[in-house]
Motif scaffolding. Structure first.
Motif, PDB file in Angstrom:
ATOM      1  N   SER A   1       0.826  -1.198   0.000  1.00  0.00           N
ATOM      2  CA  SER A   1       0.000   0.000   0.000  1.00  0.00           C
ATOM      3  C   SER A   1       0.870   1.263   0.000  1.00  0.00           C
ATOM      4  O   SER A   1       1.678   1.460   0.915  1.00  0.00           O
TER       5      SER A   1
ATOM      6  N   ASP B   1       5.249   6.059   3.973  1.00  0.00           N
ATOM      7  CA  ASP B   1       5.794   7.037   4.926  1.00  0.00           C
ATOM      8  C   ASP B   1       5.666   6.576   6.367  1.00  0.00           C
ATOM      9  O   ASP B   1       5.978   7.334   7.301  1.00  0.00           O
TER      10      ASP B   1
ATOM     11  N   TYR C   1      -7.706  14.271  10.899  1.00  0.00           N
ATOM     12  CA  TYR C   1      -7.975  14.684   9.520  1.00  0.00           C
ATOM     13  C   TYR C   1      -7.377  16.056   9.225  1.00  0.00           C
ATOM     14  O   TYR C   1      -6.912  16.319   8.111  1.00  0.00           O
TER      15      TYR C   1
ATOM     16  N   ASN D   1       0.030   4.106   0.792  1.00  0.00           N
ATOM     17  CA  ASN D   1      -0.328   4.924   1.945  1.00  0.00           C
ATOM     18  C   ASN D   1       0.559   4.652   3.148  1.00  0.00           C
ATOM     19  O   ASN D   1       0.616   5.468   4.076  1.00  0.00           O
TER      20      ASN D   1
ATOM     21  N   THR E   1      -1.289   9.661  15.028  1.00  0.00           N
ATOM     22  CA  THR E   1      -2.444   8.771  14.827  1.00  0.00           C
ATOM     23  C   THR E   1      -2.452   7.645  15.849  1.00  0.00           C
ATOM     24  O   THR E   1      -3.498   7.329  16.440  1.00  0.00           O
TER      25      THR E   1
ATOM     26  N   SER F   1      -3.546  15.511   8.455  1.00  0.00           N
ATOM     27  CA  SER F   1      -3.135  14.720   7.288  1.00  0.00           C
ATOM     28  C   SER F   1      -4.013  14.932   6.060  1.00  0.00           C
ATOM     29  O   SER F   1      -3.549  14.787   4.932  1.00  0.00           O
ATOM     30  N   GLY F   2      -5.284  15.245   6.279  1.00  0.00           N
ATOM     31  CA  GLY F   2      -6.211  15.377   5.157  1.00  0.00           C
ATOM     32  C   GLY F   2      -6.441  14.069   4.430  1.00  0.00           C
ATOM     33  O   GLY F   2      -6.820  14.059   3.261  1.00  0.00           O
ATOM     34  N   SER F   3      -6.227  12.947   5.126  1.00  0.00           N
ATOM     35  CA  SER F   3      -6.305  11.635   4.490  1.00  0.00           C
ATOM     36  C   SER F   3      -7.386  10.786   5.147  1.00  0.00           C
ATOM     37  O   SER F   3      -7.416  10.638   6.373  1.00  0.00           O
ATOM     38  N   VAL F   4      -8.256  10.231   4.308  1.00  0.00           N
ATOM     39  CA  VAL F   4      -9.275   9.307   4.810  1.00  0.00           C
ATOM     40  C   VAL F   4      -8.612   8.025   5.307  1.00  0.00           C
ATOM     41  O   VAL F   4      -9.081   7.387   6.258  1.00  0.00           O
ATOM     42  N   PHE F   5      -7.498   7.645   4.671  1.00  0.00           N
ATOM     43  CA  PHE F   5      -6.783   6.446   5.098  1.00  0.00           C
ATOM     44  C   PHE F   5      -6.338   6.571   6.553  1.00  0.00           C
ATOM     45  O   PHE F   5      -6.408   5.590   7.308  1.00  0.00           O
ATOM     46  N   ASP F   6      -5.890   7.763   6.957  1.00  0.00           N
ATOM     47  CA  ASP F   6      -5.475   7.952   8.349  1.00  0.00           C
ATOM     48  C   ASP F   6      -6.660   7.825   9.301  1.00  0.00           C
ATOM     49  O   ASP F   6      -6.499   7.373  10.449  1.00  0.00           O
TER      50      ASP F   6
ATOM     51  N   SER G   1       1.773   7.385  11.307  1.00  0.00           N
ATOM     52  CA  SER G   1       2.008   8.601  12.087  1.00  0.00           C
ATOM     53  C   SER G   1       1.911   8.310  13.581  1.00  0.00           C
ATOM     54  O   SER G   1       0.973   7.657  14.055  1.00  0.00           O
TER      55      SER G   1
END
Length: 510
Positions: A197, A202, A408, A199, A208, A411-416, A205
């Protein structure tokens, strides 16, 4: 004299109106989360991490320190008034503190706790001011092998010494280490445990993970399992919210003995302030047994005074160890270490050279926070207790929303958000199965340091791993760890033998 001059400059920075506001906000938040069961300073700092990106570093860390200290002040309020300590560090204080409250001395018990926390924290802050620069100078001698030994010391101590079950402690540690190594290896460039993946290239986090484990996991746990608040009665303090001269004379020696016990534990990764609070309580109980009229078990003021002072002196020293060595001794300190890295700072000797304004303003803010917390808790403890009237569904729903918005926003990421939910469920399972959380957090925070130090040490010695046990500092750390493990094993064996003897005696009497 150099230290006093630097501290004076720190006060000049900390006493600006902006930083005073952040001290007050941190103390208010810390006390509030300390009063409410299950929250605590580690959750509060984790929740604040995503929303402090825009803050200036000094202001952010001054607020975090206020939360850290304030959480301990609030924990004891909950334990005294409802016999439900907010965190494990308040259990020892609750034993005699709640008995004082049931005997109509709740106001005096709250005053004893507030003054004890102030004395322990203030003296600990004084020691930190003079000790932290010396620790920083000492840590400048550390190389990769020494930092690896320090990380191993923290791993083993927090996962096997503090926890009741070594297997569970080590399992929690390895979960944290496993999460820490997810992502692309910085040296070889090979992806590790990413399951293909992008995503995860990196890594996961730390923000998170901390929010999910400490906040969302707690919310799910309370929603599914916790019912301990329903049958608890809140004792309302009445009478004078201060101590008489006789009560002060009775408590004063215990405050200072508790402070002395707590100080050394601030530089030992032993899980925070739980151990010193119980040691302080045990010492006072043994001293009380020698009296003509023992008072323990009936609401002894010394049984409350000593643990409160011990817990806060440990917390102050823990901040010194964090700043000078980069060594987190508890989950809250580990999250603060992550916050330093969030701002591109690495605690240790270089921090004192590269960011002296931040370090000394933060140290000065400790003293300000102690005074603010004494003012907030000595006369207004019952007002804080009214926070318990907030309906729990609304409270924990608000925390859940705050978790999602914070992650959110960073990160602005739905995955997070999906990672937040998945790791939150992991945190719930760990709580339900009684797995400790601190080893997981410390493993994730110190895992990269341990990996980098191990790799650098091996490369500098052409692959000879014996370099890890050759330096005097490394050998000393391993020797101390061995002694700590032996004492911990011996203590558990003695405790089990005593428990069996008491059970046998009870069966014979029956």
């Amino acid at each position: 004299m150099d230290v006093l001059q630097l501290l004076a400059e720190g006060f000049a920075g900390a006493l600006t109106w902006q930083n005073l506001v952040w001290v007050l906000i941190g103390c208010l938040l810390g006390t509030a989360v300390g009063v409410m069961p299950g929250l605590g300073s580690s959750m509060a700092v984790a929740l604040l991490l995503p929303v402090t990106f825009s803050l200036e570093p000094t202001a952010a860390f001054i607020m975090f320190a206020g939360v850290y200290f304030g959480g301990l002040f609030g924990d004891s309020t909950m334990g005294i008034l409802m016999n439900t300590p907010g965190q494990a560090s308040a259990i020892a204080s609750t034993i005699e503190g709640h008995k004082m409250a049931r005997n109509g001395r709740a106001a005096q018990a709250l005053a004893t706790a507030a003054i004890g926390a102030f004395i322990g924290g203030f003296i600990g802050s004084i020691v930190v001011v003079f000790l932290a620069p010396a620790l920083a100078d000492f840590s400048s001698r550390f190389g990769p092998a020494e930092f690896f030994a320090l990380a191993v010391f923290a791993f083993v101590a927090t996962s096997s010494v503090v926890t009741d079950n070594v297997i569970k402690g080590l399992t929690s540690l390895f979960i944290g280490l496993g999460i820490a190594v997810i992502g692309v290896d910085g040296v070889s460039g090979a992806p590790r445990f990413t399951m293909g993946s992008p995503n995860l290239f990196d890594g996961v986090s730390l923000v998170t993970v901390t929010v999910a484990i400490l906040a969302l996991g707690e919310v799910i746990y309370v929603a599914c399992l916790e019912r301990h608040m329903k049958d608890k009665a809140l004792i309302k303090p009445s009478g004078r919210p201060w101590l008489s001269r006789a009560e002060f004379r009775e408590a004063a020696p215990a405050w200072f003995r508790g402070t002395a016990i707590g100080l050394p534990f601030g530089v030992v990764p032993a899980g925070g302030s739980e151990i010193p609070t119980f040691l302080a309580y045990g010492l006072e109980k043994r001293l009380d047994a020698r009296r003509a009229r023992p008072t323990f078990g009936t609401g002894a003021i010394r049984g409350l005074a000593a643990p409160e002072a011990a817990g806060n002196s440990t917390t102050s020293m823990a901040m010194g160890a964090l700043l000078a060595l980069g060594l987190p001794i508890s989950a809250t300190a580990a999250i603060m270490l992550a916050a330093f890295r969030q701002y591109g700072l690495q605690p240790g000797p270089l921090l004192f050279e590269r960011a002296p304004e931040l370090v000394w303003a933060l140290l000065a803010s400790f003293f300000i926070a102690m005074i603010v917390l004494l003012i907030l808790n000595l006369p207004f403890a019952m007002l804080w207790a009214k926070l318990l009237l907030i309906p729990r569904p609304y409270l924990y729903a608000g925390i859940t929303l705050f978790c999602a918005l914070g992650i959110y926003a960073t990160s602005g990421s739905v995955f997070d958000l999906l990672m937040l939910l998945g790791i939150g469920l992991l945190g719930f399972l760990m709580r339900a199965l009684d797995y400790p959380l601190a080893p997981l957090i410390i493993g994730m925070v110190l895992g990269p340091l341990a990996e980098t130090s191990l790799r650098d040490a091996a490369m500098s010695a052409n692959g000879d791993f014996s370099v890890l046990v050759q330096g005097p500092i490394s050998l000393t750390l391993y020797a101390i760890l061995a002694v700590v493990l032996v004492l911990a094993v011996r203590g558990r064996i003695v405790a089990r033998a005593q428990a069996k003897a008491e059970a046998k005696k009870a069966s014979v009497e029956a």
